[in-house]
Design an enzyme around this catalytic site. Structure first.
Site, PDB file in Angstrom:
ATOM      1  N   GLU A 186      -3.117   0.755  -7.738  1.00 13.99           N
ATOM      2  CA  GLU A 186      -4.117   1.723  -7.265  1.00 13.99           C
ATOM      3  C   GLU A 186      -4.005   1.747  -5.747  1.00 13.99           C
ATOM      4  OE1 GLU A 186      -5.656   3.676  -9.114  1.00 13.99           O
ATOM      5  OE2 GLU A 186      -5.692   2.748 -11.086  1.00 13.99           O
TER       6      GLU A 186
ATOM      7  N   CYS B  79     -10.800   5.052  -1.203  1.00 15.61           N
ATOM      8  CA  CYS B  79      -9.479   5.623  -1.464  1.00 15.61           C
ATOM      9  C   CYS B  79      -9.616   7.098  -1.798  1.00 15.61           C
ATOM     10  CB  CYS B  79      -8.811   4.874  -2.602  1.00 15.61           C
ATOM     11  SG  CYS B  79      -9.935   4.626  -3.978  1.00 15.61           S
TER      12      CYS B  79
HETATM   13  P1  NAD Z   1      -3.888  -4.410   1.421  1.00 18.24           P
HETATM   14  O1  NAD Z   1      -2.697  -3.853   0.752  1.00 18.24           O
HETATM   15  O2  NAD Z   1      -3.763  -4.874   2.822  1.00 18.24           O
HETATM   16  O3  NAD Z   1      -4.484  -5.651   0.600  1.00 18.24           O
HETATM   17  C1  NAD Z   1      -4.905  -5.545  -0.731  1.00 18.24           C
HETATM   18  C2  NAD Z   1      -4.881  -6.910  -1.396  1.00 18.24           C
HETATM   19  O4  NAD Z   1      -3.536  -7.363  -1.491  1.00 18.24           O
HETATM   20  C3  NAD Z   1      -5.639  -8.001  -0.653  1.00 18.24           C
HETATM   21  O5  NAD Z   1      -6.329  -8.788  -1.591  1.00 18.24           O
HETATM   22  C4  NAD Z   1      -4.516  -8.810   0.013  1.00 18.24           C
HETATM   23  O6  NAD Z   1      -4.846 -10.144   0.260  1.00 18.24           O
HETATM   24  C5  NAD Z   1      -3.432  -8.709  -1.025  1.00 18.24           C
HETATM   25  N1  NAD Z   1      -2.065  -8.907  -0.533  1.00 18.24           N
HETATM   26  C6  NAD Z   1      -1.571  -8.677   0.708  1.00 18.24           C
HETATM   27  N2  NAD Z   1      -0.243  -8.947   0.743  1.00 18.24           N
HETATM   28  C7  NAD Z   1       0.100  -9.338  -0.510  1.00 18.24           C
HETATM   29  C8  NAD Z   1       1.329  -9.726  -1.116  1.00 18.24           C
HETATM   30  N3  NAD Z   1       2.484  -9.754  -0.444  1.00 18.24           N
HETATM   31  N4  NAD Z   1       1.318 -10.057  -2.415  1.00 18.24           N
HETATM   32  C9  NAD Z   1       0.173 -10.018  -3.135  1.00 18.24           C
HETATM   33  N5  NAD Z   1      -1.019  -9.669  -2.610  1.00 18.24           N
HETATM   34  C10 NAD Z   1      -1.055  -9.319  -1.313  1.00 18.24           C
HETATM   35  O7  NAD Z   1      -5.009  -3.281   1.299  1.00 18.24           O
HETATM   36  P2  NAD Z   1      -6.475  -3.284   1.879  1.00 18.24           P
HETATM   37  O8  NAD Z   1      -6.453  -3.051   3.348  1.00 18.24           O
HETATM   38  O9  NAD Z   1      -7.216  -4.444   1.352  1.00 18.24           O
HETATM   39  O10 NAD Z   1      -7.078  -1.987   1.137  1.00 18.24           O
HETATM   40  C11 NAD Z   1      -7.029  -0.697   1.664  1.00 18.24           C
HETATM   41  C12 NAD Z   1      -6.154   0.166   0.806  1.00 18.24           C
HETATM   42  O11 NAD Z   1      -6.590   0.123  -0.553  1.00 18.24           O
HETATM   43  C13 NAD Z   1      -6.227   1.626   1.185  1.00 18.24           C
HETATM   44  O12 NAD Z   1      -4.930   2.150   1.255  1.00 18.24           O
HETATM   45  C14 NAD Z   1      -6.999   2.258   0.035  1.00 18.24           C
HETATM   46  O13 NAD Z   1      -6.731   3.623  -0.174  1.00 18.24           O
HETATM   47  C15 NAD Z   1      -6.570   1.416  -1.114  1.00 18.24           C
HETATM   48  N6  NAD Z   1      -7.493   1.516  -2.235  1.00 18.24           N
HETATM   49  C16 NAD Z   1      -7.098   2.199  -3.347  1.00 18.24           C
HETATM   50  C17 NAD Z   1      -7.957   2.341  -4.424  1.00 18.24           C
HETATM   51  C18 NAD Z   1      -7.552   3.101  -5.637  1.00 18.24           C
HETATM   52  O14 NAD Z   1      -8.249   3.013  -6.637  1.00 18.24           O
HETATM   53  N7  NAD Z   1      -6.455   3.832  -5.631  1.00 18.24           N
HETATM   54  C19 NAD Z   1      -9.230   1.769  -4.368  1.00 18.24           C
HETATM   55  C20 NAD Z   1      -9.592   1.072  -3.224  1.00 18.24           C
HETATM   56  C21 NAD Z   1      -8.711   0.941  -2.162  1.00 18.24           C
END
Ligand code: NAD
Length: 524
Positions: free
Chosen positions: A244, A278
């Site tokens: 997502e 998002c």
């Molecule tokens: P992010 O990708 O920085 O982090 C998301 C999660 O991934 C965190 O828990 C982080 O610790 C973890 N993570 C980071 N590196 C990783 C790795 N190498 N392996 C495994 N896990 C890892 O995103 P963010 O800043 O937390 O969230 C913002 C983004 O989320 C925006 O782009 C937003 O649009 C998206 N989002 C999408 C939806 C949807 O339903 N499509 C919903 C909410 C947020």
């Protein structure tokens, strides 16, 4: 200031900050790779028992967890607000209420949704065969969410995983770890058996360790860049992933729309959760003849919004969740200005409070109309024709949600079906993640797979085909050995049986009997 992650090395704790005050909010463990691996192994052991529970037992736990949430609603809403920055009002309306609804829906309906399904196998049934699909749980589901809906997204996914017979290891975002731990505590208070839901706090490295521990499914919510990294790492173990990811969601307003309502919707859709959804409205396209009026209404309404700490009842817009996110918003606002757009209101910030910002004169060639902002900005562009509106809306690497505003519902639905997005609303905006019954997920770079709805539930099970031969007396005509008689029979299969027609297949009967007789004779 702020909710900046302070993590020097792997062994340190993670410090969580209140984005509204910048004060330390709590400390949690930074779970090591070995500990994550052990959690996944424990989860696998717990799965062996949990998979055997009935839907009624699972329902009891989930409904009990609902009661825990209802009993602690005020303190949970405040926790969400204090750790993420959003107003308490939004913690209640956009997280707690929708997830409670999702919980009751899947608690009550998963059995029906996952009921074994009989398949019509056509002419094979005339040979005494029957087929059905049963839905088997996968095993351990690893949930890695973002920080923007830190309660409802992981909790909803955990509930759907549990109801379909899986166990869960959740790695909350490093910006909202205490909310993640609260989810674990809720299940504990609901009496869920040990290790059926575990929470491992940590940053990206802990998330990566969870992926490397080879759970049976990864439910990831976050950025496109991390999503790609996870898909790559998960491929090593062939772990399937639901991704997502980001959005740059368009709102198309035709001149015949209820402009007052569209303006209210745009203001909420762009600025709720400080624009950190998002499915936030990140691009507004308005038909040229209505542009001036709609823009005036939006600016008027935006100017009345009150910024403040999420814990205050009258706050409309809370603090942004992190300095990193705020910097992106600053950069995008500056780049809009540099490329010739006008800031009509907002554009400034103090600490992590960014003013809701309305921008006119935007167009798709501007960088900030292409990149995800994830903050309280509402750029407005104009279009002249329906075709142009569709083209502009689809001119994006993202495709999560979109909305179309018009009083002509057939036009609304016609345009909706041509927008490349996982969800398109007509005269509605943003909120459908809150409808647990409907699938959620993106087209293009907004993701892969679905959460919520029957489609989301199907991501958490593996369909198993059970095929039964009720007439297991004679050998099958297609078995060994082969020869001229076999070849003749198989040609008949191709010509008659494969037509799907019983009448055509009847022509094959004499040859079929000959072949069966031959096989029977050999096996006697
Ligand atoms: P992010 O990708 O920085 O982090 C998301 C999660 O991934 C965190 O828990 C982080 O610790 C973890 N993570 C980071 N590196 C990783 C790795 N190498 N392996 C495994 N896990 C890892 O995103 P963010 O800043 O937390 O969230 C913002 C983004 O989320 C925006 O782009 C937003 O649009 C998206 N989002 C999408 C939806 C949807 O339903 N499509 C919903 C909410 C947020």
């Amino acid at each position: 200031m702020s909710a900046v992650l302070k993590l020097q090395n792997e062994s340190e704790e993670i410090i969580s900050y209140n984005p509204a005050t910048g004060a330390e909010f709590g400390r949690v463990a930074n779970t090591s790779a070995e500990e994550v691996k052990a959690a996944v192994e424990n989860s696998r052991t717990a799965f062996q028992t949990w998979r055997k529970t009935s839907f009624a037992e699972r329902k009891r736990f989930v409904m009990k967890a609902r009661e825990v949430i209802l009993a602690e609603m005020d303190s949970i809403a405040l926790l969400i607000s204090n750790e993420s920055g959003k107003p308490v009002a939004e913690a209640l309306s956009m997280e707690i209420a929708p997830v409670l609804d999702l919980m009751q829906y899947f608690a009550k309906n998963s059995e029906k949704l996952l009921k074994p399904r009989k398949i019509n196998i056509g002419l094979y049934a005339t040979l005494g065969r029957s087929s059905k699909i049963v839905y088997q749980p996968l095993g351990v589901v690893g949930i890695i969410p973002a920080w923007n809906y830190p309660f409802s997204i992981p909790l909803g996914e955990a509930v759907m995983s549990l109801m379909s017979g899986n166990t869960v290891v959740l790695k909350p975002s490093e910006l909202t770890p205490l909310i993640g731990l609260k989810i674990g505590e809720i299940f504990e208070k609901a009496g869920l058996p040990e290790n059926v839901v575990q929470v491992v706090t940590g940053a990206g490295a802990t998330g990566a360790a969870l992926v490397e521990s080879a759970p049976d499914k990864i439910m990831f919510t976050g950025s496109v860049a991390t999503g790609k990294r996870i898909a790559e790492a998960a491929a090593k173990n062939l772990t399937s992933v639901v991704l997502e990811l980001g959005g740059k969601d368009p709102m198309i307003v035709f001149a015949d729309a209820n402009l007052e309502l569209a303006a209210d919707a745009a203001v909420w859709g762009a600025f709720c959760n400080a624009g950190q959804s998002c499915s936030s409205v990140e691009r507004l396209y308005v038909e040229e003849s209505a542009a001036a009026e709609l823009t005036r209404k939006i600016v008027e309404k935006t100017k009345k919004l009150k910024l403040g700490a999420g814990s205050e009842e009258t706050t409309d817009i809370g603090a942004m969740s992190s300095e990193k996110q705020l910097k992106i918003v600053e950069d995008h606002v500056a780049s809009f200005e540099k490329e010739g757009a006008q800031i009509l209101t907002g554009g400034k910030h103090h600490d992590l409070f960014f003013e809701p910002t309305v921008i006119s004169g935007a167009n798709n060639s501007m960088r900030a109309m292409q990149e995800e902002t994830f903050g309280p900005t509402l750029p407005i562009a104009v279009f002249r024709t329906e075709e142009e509106a569709i083209r502009l809306a689809n001119d994006s690497e993202f495709g999560l949600t979109a909305s179309v505003w018009t009083r002509d519902l057939s036009k609304g639905k016609r345009v909706a079906e041509r927008i490349e997005a996982g969800t398109v609303c007509v005269n509605e905006v943003l909120y459908t993640h809150g409808i647990g019954q409907t699938p959620w997920g993106g087209f293009k770079n907004s993701g892969r797979g679905r959460t919520h709805g029957i489609e989301g539930l199907m991501e958490l099970v593996q369909p198993q085909h059970i095929h039964v031969n009720k007439l297991a007396i004679l050998p099958n005509a297609w078995w060994l050995p082969y020869g001229a008689n076999a070849i003749e029979t198989f040609k008949g299969f191709a010509k008659y049986f494969a037509s799907g027609s019983l009448f055509q297949t009847s022509k094959l009967m004499p040859q079929l009997f000959k072949r069966i007789k031959e096989l029977k004779k050999r096996s006697d």
